[in-house]
Design a protein around this motif. Structure first.
Motif, PDB file in Angstrom:
ATOM      1  N   PRO A 121       0.809  -1.224   0.000  1.00 35.09           N
ATOM      2  CA  PRO A 121       0.000   0.000   0.000  1.00 35.09           C
ATOM      3  C   PRO A 121       0.841   1.272   0.000  1.00 35.09           C
ATOM      4  CG  PRO A 121      -0.673  -1.535   1.744  1.00 35.09           C
ATOM      5  CD  PRO A 121       0.651  -1.991   1.236  1.00 35.09           C
ATOM      6  N   ILE A 122       0.230   2.360  -0.458  1.00 36.10           N
ATOM      7  CA  ILE A 122       0.879   3.668  -0.455  1.00 36.10           C
ATOM      8  C   ILE A 122       1.255   4.059   0.969  1.00 36.10           C
ATOM      9  CG2 ILE A 122       0.519   6.146  -0.878  1.00 36.10           C
ATOM     10  CD1 ILE A 122      -1.271   5.346  -3.225  1.00 36.10           C
ATOM     11  N   GLY A 123       2.479   4.500   1.130  1.00 33.94           N
ATOM     12  CA  GLY A 123       2.962   4.929   2.438  1.00 33.94           C
ATOM     13  C   GLY A 123       3.595   3.826   3.258  1.00 33.94           C
ATOM     14  N   GLU A 124       3.440   2.578   2.804  1.00 33.18           N
ATOM     15  CA  GLU A 124       3.998   1.446   3.550  1.00 33.18           C
ATOM     16  C   GLU A 124       5.385   1.079   3.022  1.00 33.18           C
ATOM     17  OE1 GLU A 124       2.613  -0.103   6.244  1.00 33.18           O
ATOM     18  OE2 GLU A 124       1.170   1.549   6.132  1.00 33.18           O
ATOM     19  N   ARG A 125       6.175   0.466   3.860  1.00 31.10           N
ATOM     20  CA  ARG A 125       7.504   0.034   3.457  1.00 31.10           C
ATOM     21  C   ARG A 125       7.430  -1.292   2.711  1.00 31.10           C
ATOM     22  NH1 ARG A 125      11.983  -1.081   8.018  1.00 31.10           N
ATOM     23  NH2 ARG A 125      10.713  -2.960   8.240  1.00 31.10           N
ATOM     24  N   ILE A 126       8.189  -1.401   1.638  1.00 34.40           N
ATOM     25  CA  ILE A 126       8.246  -2.672   0.926  1.00 34.40           C
ATOM     26  C   ILE A 126       9.271  -3.554   1.632  1.00 34.40           C
ATOM     27  CG2 ILE A 126       7.653  -1.524  -1.237  1.00 34.40           C
ATOM     28  CD1 ILE A 126      10.556  -1.938  -2.148  1.00 34.40           C
ATOM     29  N   PRO A 127       9.307  -4.870   1.337  1.00 33.38           N
ATOM     30  CA  PRO A 127      10.280  -5.742   2.008  1.00 33.38           C
ATOM     31  C   PRO A 127      11.705  -5.215   1.893  1.00 33.38           C
ATOM     32  CG  PRO A 127       8.687  -7.048   0.795  1.00 33.38           C
ATOM     33  CD  PRO A 127       8.426  -5.622   0.424  1.00 33.38           C
ATOM     34  N   ILE A 128      12.509  -5.503   2.905  1.00 35.58           N
ATOM     35  CA  ILE A 128      13.887  -5.027   2.902  1.00 35.58           C
ATOM     36  C   ILE A 128      14.684  -5.771   1.828  1.00 35.58           C
ATOM     37  CG2 ILE A 128      13.795  -4.388   5.331  1.00 35.58           C
ATOM     38  CD1 ILE A 128      15.376  -6.929   5.949  1.00 35.58           C
ATOM     39  N   GLU A 129      15.857  -5.263   1.561  1.00 35.86           N
ATOM     40  CA  GLU A 129      16.694  -5.776   0.474  1.00 35.86           C
ATOM     41  C   GLU A 129      16.934  -7.282   0.578  1.00 35.86           C
ATOM     42  OE1 GLU A 129      21.180  -4.896  -0.254  1.00 35.86           O
ATOM     43  OE2 GLU A 129      20.069  -3.224  -1.143  1.00 35.86           O
ATOM     44  N   ALA A 130      17.284  -7.751   1.770  1.00 35.87           N
ATOM     45  CA  ALA A 130      17.567  -9.184   1.947  1.00 35.87           C
ATOM     46  C   ALA A 130      16.329 -10.030   1.651  1.00 35.87           C
ATOM     47  CB  ALA A 130      18.060  -9.439   3.375  1.00 35.87           C
ATOM     48  N   GLN A 131      15.174  -9.550   2.054  1.00 39.47           N
ATOM     49  CA  GLN A 131      13.929 -10.288   1.793  1.00 39.47           C
ATOM     50  C   GLN A 131      13.625 -10.343   0.302  1.00 39.47           C
ATOM     51  OE1 GLN A 131      11.490  -7.855   4.409  1.00 39.47           O
ATOM     52  NE2 GLN A 131      11.258  -9.558   5.850  1.00 39.47           N
ATOM     53  N   LEU A 132      13.880  -9.244  -0.387  1.00 36.92           N
ATOM     54  CA  LEU A 132      13.641  -9.221  -1.832  1.00 36.92           C
ATOM     55  C   LEU A 132      14.613 -10.156  -2.559  1.00 36.92           C
ATOM     56  CD1 LEU A 132      13.009  -5.401  -2.387  1.00 36.92           C
ATOM     57  CD2 LEU A 132      11.314  -7.242  -2.492  1.00 36.92           C
ATOM     58  N   CYS A 133      15.836 -10.219  -2.062  1.00 39.47           N
ATOM     59  CA  CYS A 133      16.808 -11.151  -2.656  1.00 39.47           C
ATOM     60  C   CYS A 133      16.313 -12.590  -2.534  1.00 39.47           C
ATOM     61  CB  CYS A 133      18.166 -11.011  -1.956  1.00 39.47           C
ATOM     62  SG  CYS A 133      19.039  -9.481  -2.323  1.00 39.47           S
ATOM     63  N   ASP A 134      15.793 -12.930  -1.365  1.00 36.61           N
ATOM     64  CA  ASP A 134      15.272 -14.280  -1.156  1.00 36.61           C
ATOM     65  C   ASP A 134      14.010 -14.517  -1.981  1.00 36.61           C
ATOM     66  OD1 ASP A 134      17.291 -14.798   0.628  1.00 36.61           O
ATOM     67  OD2 ASP A 134      16.090 -14.335   2.417  1.00 36.61           O
ATOM     68  N   LEU A 135      13.136 -13.522  -2.034  1.00 34.07           N
ATOM     69  CA  LEU A 135      11.875 -13.671  -2.748  1.00 34.07           C
ATOM     70  C   LEU A 135      12.088 -13.932  -4.229  1.00 34.07           C
ATOM     71  CD1 LEU A 135       8.760 -13.450  -2.772  1.00 34.07           C
ATOM     72  CD2 LEU A 135       9.037 -10.973  -3.086  1.00 34.07           C
ATOM     73  N   TYR A 136      13.051 -13.207  -4.824  1.00 35.65           N
ATOM     74  CA  TYR A 136      13.257 -13.325  -6.272  1.00 35.65           C
ATOM     75  C   TYR A 136      14.484 -14.165  -6.631  1.00 35.65           C
ATOM     76  CZ  TYR A 136       9.780  -9.608  -6.510  1.00 35.65           C
ATOM     77  OH  TYR A 136       8.618  -8.875  -6.388  1.00 35.65           O
ATOM     78  N   ASN A 137      15.201 -14.608  -5.601  1.00 35.85           N
ATOM     79  CA  ASN A 137      16.398 -15.423  -5.823  1.00 35.85           C
ATOM     80  C   ASN A 137      17.401 -14.703  -6.729  1.00 35.85           C
ATOM     81  OD1 ASN A 137      18.063 -17.673  -5.501  1.00 35.85           O
ATOM     82  ND2 ASN A 137      17.220 -18.694  -7.322  1.00 35.85           N
ATOM     83  N   VAL A 138      17.672 -13.465  -6.359  1.00 38.08           N
ATOM     84  CA  VAL A 138      18.627 -12.659  -7.126  1.00 38.08           C
ATOM     85  C   VAL A 138      19.616 -12.006  -6.155  1.00 38.08           C
ATOM     86  CG1 VAL A 138      17.000 -12.165  -9.000  1.00 38.08           C
ATOM     87  CG2 VAL A 138      17.104 -10.627  -7.025  1.00 38.08           C
ATOM     88  N   SER A 139      20.632 -11.388  -6.716  1.00 36.51           N
ATOM     89  CA  SER A 139      21.658 -10.739  -5.896  1.00 36.51           C
ATOM     90  C   SER A 139      21.187  -9.370  -5.406  1.00 36.51           C
ATOM     91  CB  SER A 139      22.935 -10.554  -6.724  1.00 36.51           C
ATOM     92  OG  SER A 139      22.719  -9.604  -7.755  1.00 36.51           O
ATOM     93  N   ARG A 140      21.927  -8.824  -4.460  1.00 39.02           N
ATOM     94  CA  ARG A 140      21.622  -7.484  -3.956  1.00 39.02           C
ATOM     95  C   ARG A 140      21.764  -6.430  -5.062  1.00 39.02           C
ATOM     96  NH1 ARG A 140      21.533  -6.693   1.648  1.00 39.02           N
ATOM     97  NH2 ARG A 140      21.926  -8.584   2.854  1.00 39.02           N
ATOM     98  N   THR A 141      22.713  -6.652  -5.960  1.00 36.96           N
ATOM     99  CA  THR A 141      22.919  -5.700  -7.061  1.00 36.96           C
ATOM    100  C   THR A 141      21.672  -5.599  -7.932  1.00 36.96           C
ATOM    101  OG1 THR A 141      25.293  -6.169  -7.123  1.00 36.96           O
ATOM    102  CG2 THR A 141      24.333  -5.163  -9.075  1.00 36.96           C
ATOM    103  N   VAL A 142      21.078  -6.758  -8.224  1.00 36.20           N
ATOM    104  CA  VAL A 142      19.860  -6.778  -9.041  1.00 36.20           C
ATOM    105  C   VAL A 142      18.728  -6.046  -8.321  1.00 36.20           C
ATOM    106  CG1 VAL A 142      18.049  -8.257  -9.999  1.00 36.20           C
ATOM    107  CG2 VAL A 142      20.455  -8.878 -10.302  1.00 36.20           C
ATOM    108  N   VAL A 143      18.573  -6.310  -7.037  1.00 31.26           N
ATOM    109  CA  VAL A 143      17.521  -5.654  -6.255  1.00 31.26           C
ATOM    110  C   VAL A 143      17.730  -4.150  -6.238  1.00 31.26           C
ATOM    111  CG1 VAL A 143      16.599  -5.335  -3.931  1.00 31.26           C
ATOM    112  CG2 VAL A 143      16.962  -7.641  -4.830  1.00 31.26           C
ATOM    113  N   ARG A 144      18.970  -3.725  -6.045  1.00 31.29           N
ATOM    114  CA  ARG A 144      19.248  -2.286  -5.998  1.00 31.29           C
ATOM    115  C   ARG A 144      18.936  -1.602  -7.334  1.00 31.29           C
ATOM    116  NH1 ARG A 144      24.911  -3.208  -2.712  1.00 31.29           N
ATOM    117  NH2 ARG A 144      23.947  -3.548  -0.664  1.00 31.29           N
TER     118      ARG A 144
END
Length: 232
Positions: free
Chosen positions: A26-49
């Motif tokens: 939702p608007i105004g809410e924080r999205i998952p942190i970088e480490a969580q996104l890496c796990d969710l999409y199985n990608v590196s931190r560079t890709v997430v950034r």
């Protein structure tokens, strides 16, 4: 390898954008942190950034230092004017036409709605440019300050936001690739300042029609200068 990483970043950015659109983030809410996104999409931190950087450029998210990345609510269709586009004569003409369409109405709204403190701000920007030598040192910045003060006096919160967005390119700079920008002479600055004074006077006396007409005359003059340049 770089091409593959860019492709993954685009996929991640697109999926996050879809989650924002369907309300999962939702608007105004924080999205998952970088480490969580890496796990969710199985990608590196560079890709997430890279994906986050893309979403940020689209106005979908904003980073808050030490806190995280939040859904900004400013996404959707966005107006983009790149520095390269702003340097082409044809695009400068289009930007000036855009200004004409927006700022004529802004002048009328300012004349109708302005408060005393906002009128003081308009007069303050005039005073800053009153000395031609000072005006000549930073003509575009002082010109923009005057137009921004009018936008803020409209009572429409989107007007100054719009002006802020296109601020870096709203005043054509000497970036033309195929032609030279008209010289900003002392005589031209004196003429510009006098036109600013007429616009301000109309706003001050709450003359809606007069404010629109003086702003139209002011911007149409700049447009004509560039049209002549294009013809040449």
């Amino acid at each position: 390898m770089k091409r593959r990483r860019d492709s993954l970043a685009s996929i991640v950015a697109r999926d996050i954008a879809e989650r924002i659109e369907n309300g999962e983030y939702p608007i105004g809410e924080r999205i998952p942190i970088e480490a969580q996104l890496c796990d969710l999409y199985n990608v590196s931190r560079t890709v997430v950034r890279e994906a986050i950087a893309h979403l940020r450029s689209e106005g979908l998210v904003e980073s808050r230092q030490g806190v995280g990345v939040f859904v900004s609510g400013q996404g959707g269709l966005t107006l983009k004017i790149s520095a390269d586009e702003a340097g082409e004569l044809a695009q400068i003409l289009e930007i000036l036409e855009l200004r004409l369409g927006v700022e004529v109405e802004a002048a009328g709204l300012a004349a109708h709605r302005r408060e005393d403190r906002q009128m003081d701000d308009i007069h303050r920007t005039l005073a800053m440019a009153d000395d031609i030598e000072t005006f000549a040192e930073k003509p575009r910045e002082l010109d923009f300050a005057f137009h921004m003060a009018i936008a803020q006096a409209t009572g429409n919160g989107y007007m100054p936001r719009f002006m802020s967005f296109i601020g870096p390119v709203i005043i054509p700079r000497s970036q033309l690739i195929h032609a030279s920008v008209p010289k900003i002479t002392r005589d031209y600055l004196s003429k510009m300042l006098e036109e600013h004074r007429r616009i301000a006077a109309a706003i001050d006396r709450r003359d809606v029609v007069g404010a629109r007409e003086t702003m139209r005359f002011h911007l149409a003059g700049s447009l004509e200068r560039y049209r002549k340049l294009q013809a040449d």
